[in-house]
Write an enzyme that holds these catalytic residues in place. Structure first.
Site, mmCIF file in Angstrom:
data_model
loop_
_atom_site.group_PDB
_atom_site.id
_atom_site.type_symbol
_atom_site.label_atom_id
_atom_site.label_comp_id
_atom_site.label_asym_id
_atom_site.label_seq_id
_atom_site.Cartn_x
_atom_site.Cartn_y
_atom_site.Cartn_z
ATOM 1 C CB SER A 57 -0.930 0.001 1.210
ATOM 2 O OG SER A 57 -1.855 -1.061 1.081
ATOM 3 C CG HIS A 89 5.897 -1.503 8.694
ATOM 4 N ND1 HIS A 89 7.041 -0.773 8.496
ATOM 5 C CD2 HIS A 89 5.549 -1.980 7.477
ATOM 6 C CE1 HIS A 89 7.373 -0.816 7.229
ATOM 7 N NE2 HIS A 89 6.481 -1.536 6.577
HETATM 8 N N1 INI Z 1 1.682 -3.087 3.018
HETATM 9 C C1 INI Z 1 0.351 -3.307 2.929
HETATM 10 O O1 INI Z 1 -0.258 -3.075 1.878
HETATM 11 N N2 INI Z 1 -0.330 -3.743 4.031
HETATM 12 C C2 INI Z 1 0.294 -4.002 5.214
HETATM 13 O O2 INI Z 1 -0.388 -4.433 6.176
HETATM 14 C C3 INI Z 1 1.698 -3.767 5.325
HETATM 15 N N3 INI Z 1 2.383 -4.025 6.566
HETATM 16 O O3 INI Z 1 1.737 -4.281 7.586
HETATM 17 O O4 INI Z 1 3.599 -3.955 6.633
HETATM 18 C C4 INI Z 1 2.380 -3.306 4.166
HETATM 19 N N4 INI Z 1 3.706 -3.086 4.198
HETATM 20 C C5 INI Z 1 4.525 -2.989 3.002
HETATM 21 C C6 INI Z 1 4.573 -1.573 2.462
HETATM 22 O O5 INI Z 1 3.335 -1.206 1.884
HETATM 23 C C7 INI Z 1 5.654 -1.427 1.378
HETATM 24 O O6 INI Z 1 5.361 -2.261 0.292
HETATM 25 C C8 INI Z 1 7.070 -1.740 1.871
HETATM 26 O O7 INI Z 1 7.351 -1.047 3.067
HETATM 27 C C9 INI Z 1 8.108 -1.326 0.785
HETATM 28 O O8 INI Z 1 8.067 0.061 0.540
#
Ligand code: INI
Length: 155
Positions: A57, A89
Site C-alpha cells: 500500500s 509499521h
Molecule cells: N503493506 C500493505 O499493503 N499492508 C500491510 O499491512 C503492510 N504491513 O503491515 O507492513 C504493508 N507493508 C509494506 C509496504 O506497503 C511497502 O510495500 C514496503 O514497506 C516497501 O516500501
C-alpha cells in the site's frame, strides 16, 4: 428552489485504472473482484479497466499519481489492505497511504478513490472483503462511478 448536482452510477464508456497492492493479496484480490463486479453490473466493459499491481500500500499513492497524470483514465481506484497485527509499521504505512492518495487526487484534479482497508486484524479485513461487512472494493468502484459522473456535470 436550489440547484442540486449529483453523480449517477453508470459505468458505460468510463475508463478506470485500478491500483492493487500484492501485500495481503488474499484480501486485495477479493477487493478487486468486488470492484470489477460493480463495474460490469453498472454497464461497464471490463476492457476499459487497467489493473496495475504494486508491492504494498505504501507504493499505491505514487503509482496513482502517475496514472492520474497520463490523461488516460477518468478515475484511479486504489485497493489495498493494511492490517495492524503486532507491528508499528502499520501506522506509518496507513498514514502515508491515506495522505498520498488524497494528494494524488488534489494534484491531478481526478477522482482518486481510497479503497485501502486499515484494520486492527485479519478478521476485520476478511469482513470487509466480501463477507459480512460487504466488499470495500465494490464500494470504491461505486464512489468512482459517482464522482466521475459528478465531475462531468460540474465541469
Ligand atoms: N503493506 C500493505 O499493503 N499492508 C500491510 O499491512 C503492510 N504491513 O503491515 O507492513 C504493508 N507493508 C509494506 C509496504 O506497503 C511497502 O510495500 C514496503 O514497506 C516497501 O516500501
Amino acid at each position: 428552489m436550489y440547484t442540486e448536482i449529483t453523480g449517477n452510477l453508470n459505468a458505460k464508456d468510463k475508463r478506470f485504472a485500478i491500483v492493487v497492492s500484492r501485500f495481503n493479496d488474499f484480501i486485495t484480490s477479493r477487493l478487486l473482484d468486488g470492484a470489477l463486479d460493480c463495474f460490469t453490473r453498472h454497464g461497464g466493459d471490463v476492457k476499459s479497466i487497467t489493473v496495475i499491481r504494486v508491492p504494498g500500500s505504501f507504493e499505491i499513492p505514487l503509482t496513482a499519481a502517475r496514472l492520474a497524470k497520463t490523461g488516460g483514465y477518468d478515475a484511479v481506484i486504489c485497493l489495498g489492505a493494511i492490517i495492524r497485527g503486532a507491528t508499528p509499521h502499520f501506522d506509518y504505512v496507513a498514514a502515508e497511504a491515506a495522505k498520498g492518495v488524497a494528494q494524488a487526487g488534489l494534484a491531478s484534479g481526478l477522482p482518486v478513490i481510497f479503497g485501502i482497508l486499515t484494520t486492527e486484524n485479519i478478521e476485520q479485513a476478511v469482513e470487509r472483503a466480501g463477507t459480512k461487512a460487504g466488499n470495500k472494493g465494490w464500494d470504491a468502484m461505486l464512489s468512482a462511478l459517482e464522482m466521475t459522473d459528478l465531475f462531468k456535470k460540474i465541469g
